[in-house]
Write an enzyme that holds these catalytic residues in place. Structure first.
Site, mmCIF file in Angstrom:
data_model
loop_
_atom_site.group_PDB
_atom_site.id
_atom_site.type_symbol
_atom_site.label_atom_id
_atom_site.label_comp_id
_atom_site.label_asym_id
_atom_site.label_seq_id
_atom_site.Cartn_x
_atom_site.Cartn_y
_atom_site.Cartn_z
ATOM 1 N N HIS A 1 6.115 33.307 83.330
ATOM 2 C CA HIS A 1 5.651 34.397 82.484
ATOM 3 C C HIS A 1 6.418 35.700 82.709
ATOM 4 C CE1 HIS A 1 3.611 36.253 79.332
ATOM 5 N NE2 HIS A 1 3.513 37.303 80.105
ATOM 6 N N TYR B 1 9.130 38.987 80.377
ATOM 7 C CA TYR B 1 9.088 40.464 80.328
ATOM 8 C C TYR B 1 10.352 41.079 80.903
ATOM 9 C CZ TYR B 1 4.652 40.206 78.227
ATOM 10 O OH TYR B 1 3.680 39.946 77.307
ATOM 11 N N HIS C 1 6.786 30.246 68.614
ATOM 12 C CA HIS C 1 6.349 31.515 69.226
ATOM 13 C C HIS C 1 7.500 32.184 69.964
ATOM 14 C CE1 HIS C 1 4.426 34.246 72.065
ATOM 15 N NE2 HIS C 1 4.813 33.498 73.080
ATOM 16 N N PHE C 2 8.179 31.419 70.823
ATOM 17 C CA PHE C 2 9.133 32.147 71.670
ATOM 18 C C PHE C 2 10.455 32.426 70.979
ATOM 19 C CE2 PHE C 2 9.913 27.871 73.807
ATOM 20 C CZ PHE C 2 11.279 27.784 73.615
ATOM 21 N N HIS C 3 10.800 31.662 69.941
ATOM 22 C CA HIS C 3 12.000 32.063 69.201
ATOM 23 C C HIS C 3 11.713 33.356 68.445
ATOM 24 C CE1 HIS C 3 13.697 28.200 70.317
ATOM 25 N NE2 HIS C 3 14.864 28.654 69.917
ATOM 26 N N ARG D 1 6.748 19.252 70.829
ATOM 27 C CA ARG D 1 7.993 19.905 71.225
ATOM 28 C C ARG D 1 8.670 19.003 72.249
ATOM 29 N NH1 ARG D 1 6.900 24.572 75.888
ATOM 30 N NH2 ARG D 1 9.121 24.866 75.683
ATOM 31 N N ARG D 2 9.857 19.385 72.696
ATOM 32 C CA ARG D 2 10.596 18.633 73.710
ATOM 33 C C ARG D 2 10.775 17.159 73.345
ATOM 34 N NH1 ARG D 2 7.001 21.300 77.917
ATOM 35 N NH2 ARG D 2 8.161 23.085 78.653
HETATM 36 FE FE1 HAS Z 1 4.733 34.010 75.226
HETATM 37 C C1 HAS Z 1 4.783 30.594 75.887
HETATM 38 C C2 HAS Z 1 1.353 34.073 75.680
HETATM 39 C C3 HAS Z 1 4.717 37.435 74.716
HETATM 40 C C4 HAS Z 1 8.160 34.062 75.545
HETATM 41 N N1 HAS Z 1 6.194 32.606 75.624
HETATM 42 C C5 HAS Z 1 6.002 31.256 75.848
HETATM 43 C C6 HAS Z 1 7.275 30.623 76.094
HETATM 44 C C7 HAS Z 1 8.227 31.616 76.044
HETATM 45 C C8 HAS Z 1 7.528 32.854 75.735
HETATM 46 C C9 HAS Z 1 9.719 31.452 76.272
HETATM 47 O O1 HAS Z 1 -0.817 32.277 76.847
HETATM 48 C C10 HAS Z 1 7.513 29.121 76.314
HETATM 49 C C11 HAS Z 1 7.547 28.710 77.746
HETATM 50 C C12 HAS Z 1 7.818 27.230 77.849
HETATM 51 O O2 HAS Z 1 8.973 26.818 77.577
HETATM 52 O O3 HAS Z 1 6.903 26.462 78.149
HETATM 53 N N2 HAS Z 1 3.297 35.472 75.148
HETATM 54 C C13 HAS Z 1 1.969 35.272 75.327
HETATM 55 C C14 HAS Z 1 1.246 36.523 75.122
HETATM 56 C C15 HAS Z 1 2.198 37.469 74.827
HETATM 57 C C16 HAS Z 1 3.488 36.803 74.880
HETATM 58 C C17 HAS Z 1 -0.243 36.743 75.205
HETATM 59 N N3 HAS Z 1 6.156 35.470 75.137
HETATM 60 C C18 HAS Z 1 5.939 36.816 74.936
HETATM 61 C C19 HAS Z 1 7.194 37.518 74.951
HETATM 62 C C20 HAS Z 1 8.171 36.568 75.178
HETATM 63 C C21 HAS Z 1 7.503 35.286 75.293
HETATM 64 C C22 HAS Z 1 7.328 39.014 74.779
HETATM 65 C C23 HAS Z 1 9.656 36.701 75.320
HETATM 66 C C24 HAS Z 1 10.348 37.790 75.239
HETATM 67 N N4 HAS Z 1 3.342 32.606 75.658
HETATM 68 C C25 HAS Z 1 2.011 32.853 75.850
HETATM 69 C C26 HAS Z 1 1.334 31.608 76.272
HETATM 70 C C27 HAS Z 1 2.315 30.607 76.326
HETATM 71 C C28 HAS Z 1 3.551 31.271 75.943
HETATM 72 C C29 HAS Z 1 -0.082 31.410 76.583
HETATM 73 C C30 HAS Z 1 2.126 29.130 76.725
HETATM 74 C C31 HAS Z 1 2.023 28.280 75.517
HETATM 75 C C32 HAS Z 1 1.923 26.816 75.898
HETATM 76 O O4 HAS Z 1 0.824 26.246 75.769
HETATM 77 O O5 HAS Z 1 2.912 26.212 76.342
HETATM 78 C C33 HAS Z 1 1.866 38.936 74.570
HETATM 79 O O6 HAS Z 1 2.417 39.756 75.546
HETATM 80 C C34 HAS Z 1 2.149 39.397 73.186
HETATM 81 C C35 HAS Z 1 1.580 40.781 72.925
HETATM 82 C C36 HAS Z 1 1.987 41.283 71.596
HETATM 83 C C37 HAS Z 1 1.161 41.654 70.626
HETATM 84 C C38 HAS Z 1 1.748 42.136 69.316
HETATM 85 C C39 HAS Z 1 1.433 43.593 69.007
HETATM 86 C C40 HAS Z 1 2.211 44.023 67.813
HETATM 87 C C41 HAS Z 1 2.867 45.178 67.692
HETATM 88 C C42 HAS Z 1 3.692 45.415 66.469
HETATM 89 C C43 HAS Z 1 3.121 46.487 65.590
HETATM 90 C C44 HAS Z 1 4.062 46.701 64.425
HETATM 91 C C45 HAS Z 1 3.744 47.154 63.214
HETATM 92 C C46 HAS Z 1 4.834 47.210 62.176
HETATM 93 C C47 HAS Z 1 2.359 47.536 62.850
HETATM 94 C C48 HAS Z 1 -0.309 41.572 70.762
HETATM 95 C C49 HAS Z 1 2.849 46.208 68.780
HETATM 96 C C50 HAS Z 1 5.365 48.603 61.969
HETATM 97 C C51 HAS Z 1 6.300 48.593 60.835
HETATM 98 C C52 HAS Z 1 7.108 49.632 60.476
HETATM 99 C C53 HAS Z 1 7.883 49.496 59.232
HETATM 100 C C54 HAS Z 1 7.271 50.858 61.280
HETATM 101 CU CU CU Z 2 3.766 33.320 79.559
#
Ligand code: HAS
Ligand code: CU
Length: 541
Positions: free
Chosen positions: A217, A221, A368-370, A431-432
């Protein structure tokens, strides 16, 4: 940055990162073609797994580590206004890491290390793969030492003053990385290298997965922090605005570093080796770590709104139209945030135990991660490169309009690639795996989405080629005149002359992390040594 030695050091790191990136993009296109099962001549699980393992290692470890090192040297030298400490050591770290990459690449390309980027045992690769990966990490630790020395030298020379925000973020990332890499280092040193050399006969896969979850995890970050650094220190300046709050930005980096570490078990929700109470604890932490992202999203949108209004934008949303959309940094941040909405939403689904059961190990996860890594994060790596290249090579960017086309096509390609993956995951595609053909209605229903993913992959490859072409042309163009540009950091709305020590130093946070890691990983690791467990025999290629 007038110091030629630092520019050369940074450029060398960034080129290694981007060469790894473009090679991995070509492999990505082969993978979508093979995986779709449309072209039977391409069907080959062994080539597929060799390719996807190399693709994953190049993207997740080589692109990221080298980019972050190159970016870190640039930030440290320019924001602290001091030359890189111990240049020979910095080059030593570079060569060590590069040697490691080459060592690991040989068995990868030979199809002997098709263990994916997560290298979960009992599948095992030749020792050269693990030793290569270790050298890469040790090379990055050299960088960590240099960053920490520069950070403390500056603090000693400027007592009581706030460390520049960009350097504070970089230092927090160093602290994060040192803790992050320890988990996988333990796994590789005490389990995988001995196993691959035949010193031990069996491996405890549960312990390995626990140690890898320690790393898995926070590493995401570690990849993300440079993008957030650009959000805070470059974007407002480029948009003609200010940092919303310097103190809030520091707090966001602290919470990111502290809370991304003790939560890795959300990757193990469906695993048997950890008990549900520990999964709950890590699950709660996972929701905590979404907070700094929400804060960051708020802060960068606030900076953009100020910029839009200063440029004459009116009404509730009129400021969006008056932003400088043709500035590559501003365009990239908008596209990055758009991908963050859906990528983050997917993350929250993953983090919710019951929903994780539905999507775990399906195509949803690479979706998700792409989206959130290759999309949200890497698009900011592009923007940073476009911004830094003219400063590092002292020539104007070859084509600004090509850069804008490239950013748009990356966004479009990534959306076309990852939307079908999310749907395919919900339709049950694992996957995989290479191509899955069950010859029934289920797999027929997958086909339109597989066609979409191929289109997405091709658009992304085209975009990646434009990126490399633009950077290479900028650097090699003999006719362009030398320019002398400098990195410009955004100012906060309220200047932070001095900030409390806890917002200006790492020591307290290092201790907090140690306590949290002890609580969240202490017993879960200890249990493997006090209960009867069974080892698995290795399975190699
Ligand atoms: Fe993730 C699996 C949970 C963020 C990368 N994640 C992965 C894997 C990768 C990865 C590589 O809980 C696969 C690992 C593997 O190979 O097995 N991830 C999260 C959560 C967040 C999160 C809760 N992940 C990331 C980030 C990554 C990344 C960042 C890479 C850089 N992830 C998981 C979980 C798994 C997982 C489980 C395991 C799944 C499984 O079962 O295998 C959070 O930190 C995300 C928080 C983000 C938000 C979004 C807020 C939105 C905002 C945008 C606002 C924009 C607006 C537009 C309104 C809540 C702030 C404005 C527009 C204008 C025009 C100005
Ligand atoms: Cu994670």
């Amino acid at each position: 940055m007038n110091d030629a030695a630092t520019r050369k050091l940074a450029l060398s790191h960034l080129w290694v990162a981007f060469i790894a990136f473009i090679l991995a993009c070509f492999m990505g296109v082969y993978q979508v073609l093979e995986r779709s099962g449309f072209i039977s001549a391409l069907d080959s699980p062994s080539v597929y797994f060799a390719s996807v393992s190399t693709h994953g290692v190049l993207m997740a470890f080589v692109l990221t580590i080298f980019f972050i090192m190159g970016f870190g040297y640039t930030i440290a030298a320019s924001s602290l206004k001091q030359p890189v400490w111990n240049m020979p050591l910095a080059w030593g770290g570079f060569w060590l890491a590069l040697t490691g990459v080459i060592m690991a690449a040989i068995p990868l390309l030979a199809g002997k290390a098709s263990v994916l980027y997560t290298f979960y045992p009992p599948i095992v690769a030749p020792a050269a793969f693990y030793i290569g990966a270790t050298l890469l990490v040790v090379g990055s630790w050299v960088w960590c030492v240099i960053m920490l020395v520069m950070f403390s030298q500056w603090k000693q020379a400027n007592p009581g003053q706030a460390v520049p925000l960009a350097m504070f973020a970089t230092a927090m990332n160093v602290l994060l990385w040192l803790w992050t890499s320890a988990g996988v280092a333990l796994e590789v040193l005490f389990q995988l290298i001995p196993l691959s050399l035949g010193w031990i006969d069996t491996v405890d896969a549960g312990l390995s997965r626990t140690l890898f979850a320690w790393t898995l995890h926070p590493i995401v970050y570690f990849w993300l922090i440079p993008a957030y650094t650009a959000f805070y220190v470059f974007v407002p300046k480029q948009a003609g605005s200010f940092v919303f709050s310097d103190e809030m930005a520091r707090l966001a980096f602290i919470v990111l570093a502290v809370f991304s570490l003790p939560i890795g078990f959300h990757h193990l929700y469906m695993d048997p080796e950890q008990a549900k109470g520990w999964k709950l604890l890590h699950g709660i932490g996972t929701f905590m770590v979404a907070l700094p992202t929400l804060v960051t999203g708020f802060a960068v949108i606030a900076s953009l709104e100020i910029a839009g209004r200063l440029r004459g934008g009116k009404g509730l949303f009129g400021w969006i139209g008056s932003l400088p959309w043709t500035n590559s940094m501003v365009l990239a941040v908008i596209l990055s945030l758009l991908m963050l909405i859906f990528g983050g939403f997917g993350g929250i689904v993953n983090a919710s135990y019951a929903m994780n059961a539905m999507i775990h190990n399906t195509a949803w996860v690479p979706g998700h991660f792409h989206l959130i890594f290759a999309g949200t994060t890497v698009i900011m790596y592009f923007a940073i490169a476009y911004y830094l290249w003219p400063i590092l090579v002292k020539k104007p960017l070859f084509s600004s309009s090509m850069a804008l086309v490239q950013l748009w096509t990356w966004f479009i390609g990534m959306s076309i690639l990852t939307t079908p993956w999310h749907i395919l995951g919900l339709l049950g595609q694992p996957r995989r795996v290479s191509s899955v053909v069950y010859n029934n209605l289920l797999t027929l229903s997958w086909q339109p989405y597989e066609l979409m993913m191929i289109v997405g992959g091709l658009v992304l490859l085209g975009s990646a080629c434009l990126f490399i072409y633009n950077l290479a042309k900028t650097q090699l163009n003999p006719s362009s005149e030398a320019i002398d540009q400098h990195i410009e950091y955004a100012e906060p709305i309220h200047a932070a002359e001095s900030v409390p020590e806890w917002l200006n130093d790492l020591k307290l946070w290092n201790k907090v992390i140690a306590v949290l890691m002890f609580i969240s990983f202490g017993y879960p690791i200890l249990q493997f040594f006090i209960m009867d467990t069974y080892g698995s025999s290795p399975w190699g290629f």
